[in-house]
Design a protein around this motif. Structure first.
Motif: not given
Ligand code: TYC
Length: 101
Positions: A76-82, A41-45
Motif C-alpha cells: 500500500e505504501t509503495k502503490a501510494a508513493r508511485a 518503476l525503477e525508482a519505487e520498485f
C-alpha cells in the motif's frame, strides 16, 4: 489411593495463518508518458530498465500488469508513493493493490 491424572498436558497451539501477500498493480492510462512510467518503476520498485520496460509495455497493451508482491502495508505504501509521483507531475498514473488468492 492414587488418582489418575486426567488433566490434558498437551498444549493446543493456535494455528496462525501467514498474512496474505498483496499485489501492486500498474494501471494503464492514455496520458502518462512511457518513460515516466519506467522511471517510477525503477525508482519505487528497484527494477532495472528492461524489467521496468516489460511491465510498462504489458500494462500499456493489456490494461494492467502486476508489478510485485509485498506484505500489505509495504504494498500500500509503495502503490501510494508511485501514484503520488505521477500526480505531482499532473499525470493520472495509478497503482492499486489487491490481496493474493
Ligand atoms: N499508455 C501510456 C502512453 O501511451 C503509457 C502508459 C503505460 C501509461 C502504462 C500508464 O500504466 C501505464 N503514453
Amino acid at each position: 489411593m492414587e488418582r489418575i491424572d486426567t488433566k490434558r498436558r498437551t498444549k493446543v497451539l493456535p494455528r496462525t495463518e501467514r498474512p496474505r501477500l498483496h499485489k501492486v498493480i500498474l494501471v494503464n492510462d492514455d496520458f502518462t508518458p512511457r518513460e515516466f512510467v519506467v522511471g517510477v518503476l525503477e525508482a519505487e520498485f528497484r527494477m532495472n530498465e528492461s524489467e521496468a520496460l516489460k511491465v510498462m509495455i504489458t500494462a500499456h497493451q493489456r490494461g494492467v500488469c502486476v508489478v510485485a508482491v509485498f506484505a500489505r502495508d509495504v504494498a500500500e505504501t509503495k502503490a501510494a508513493r508511485a501514484t503520488d509521483a505521477g500526480r505531482s507531475k499532473g499525470y493520472p498514473l495509478l497503482f492499486t493493490t489487491e490481496p493474493e488468492e
